[in-house]
Design a protein around this motif. Sequence first.
Motif, PDB file in Angstrom:
ATOM      1  N   MET A   1       0.838  -1.194   0.000  1.00 29.14           N
ATOM      2  CA  MET A   1       0.000   0.000   0.000  1.00 29.14           C
ATOM      3  C   MET A   1       0.874   1.246   0.000  1.00 29.14           C
ATOM      4  SD  MET A   1      -1.483   0.255   3.911  1.00 29.14           S
ATOM      5  CE  MET A   1      -2.279   1.815   3.533  1.00 29.14           C
ATOM      6  N   GLN A   2       0.293   2.343  -0.422  1.00 28.81           N
ATOM      7  CA  GLN A   2       1.011   3.613  -0.478  1.00 28.81           C
ATOM      8  C   GLN A   2       1.029   4.277   0.894  1.00 28.81           C
ATOM      9  OE1 GLN A   2       2.596   5.017  -3.119  1.00 28.81           O
ATOM     10  NE2 GLN A   2       2.140   3.208  -4.359  1.00 28.81           N
TER      11      GLN A   2
ATOM     12  N   ALA B   1       4.859  -1.375   2.009  1.00 29.13           N
ATOM     13  CA  ALA B   1       4.798  -0.916   0.615  1.00 29.13           C
ATOM     14  C   ALA B   1       4.659  -2.082  -0.357  1.00 29.13           C
ATOM     15  CB  ALA B   1       6.041  -0.096   0.288  1.00 29.13           C
TER      16      ALA B   1
ATOM     17  N   ARG C   1       2.329   7.482   1.330  1.00 27.09           N
ATOM     18  CA  ARG C   1       2.078   8.911   1.181  1.00 27.09           C
ATOM     19  C   ARG C   1       0.587   9.195   1.369  1.00 27.09           C
ATOM     20  NH1 ARG C   1       4.691  13.201  -0.137  1.00 27.09           N
ATOM     21  NH2 ARG C   1       6.568  11.981  -0.583  1.00 27.09           N
TER      22      ARG C   1
END
Length: 269
Positions: free
Chosen positions: A1-2, A218, A4
């Motif tokens: 997963m991101q 990530a 940011r």
Amino acid sequence: MQLRNARVVLTGASGGIGMAIAEAVCAAGARVLAVARHQEALAPLLKRYPDALCWVAADLTLPSDKRKVLAAAEEMGGVNLLINAAGVNHFAMLEQLEDSDINAMLAVNINAPICLTKLLLPLLKQADSAMVVNVGSTYGSIGYAGYASYCATKFALRGFSEALRRELADTRVSVLYVAPRATRTSMNSATAQALNDALKANVDDPQTVASAVIHAIAGDRRDLYLGWPERFFVRLNNLLPQLVDRGLRKQLPLIRRFSEKPENETLKP
């Protein structure tokens, strides 16, 4: 997963691994709700990331404080990453422990993450993509003398992670189980550290663990076991536990000797 713009709830944020993870996820562009009983250790990070990091005082063994975390997560606009990193440890043979020591490990290491995860699941399920990260231990796969109660909690956390992953298989919430090996944190007593030194055990820095956790998140990993040969011994223990029994039996006299040392006594291998 991101990471940011991720909205993160991180428990144990003032501890060695927790604080390293807090710094890493803030640096990656996430917004972080740091859960800890005290703020002092987090002060430098709060100053460095004033727009990304906020703190909520909570004792996760108290239902009222878990609800405080839920309210703070709702105020943050929801959550799509829950990192259960809070934990306590106590190196001692079982008969040397007080009941209060055992109960504290059960409360913090297993009851708190299960109950907090249950409380935050509705928010996690609202996200387009979400993850629960449970920070366990190599001792969640290998029972080790001097850590019987701690191992019990981490075995339980590993089982919880596996079952929850399967329970959420038809949702957008994934589950990552992280198993660090020995890590240089204040959670280790002087006797525990002296034993590690005597055994010439590999000991990681918290930043090394945090970096591996960030990459696992990530990469949408389902589990992360840190260190070699620790990963090998985990597999060997699954396949040939009696072989591991014999190997660890040789360490038992040394473990007993260190467990009997007073904390204020100079310890030597």
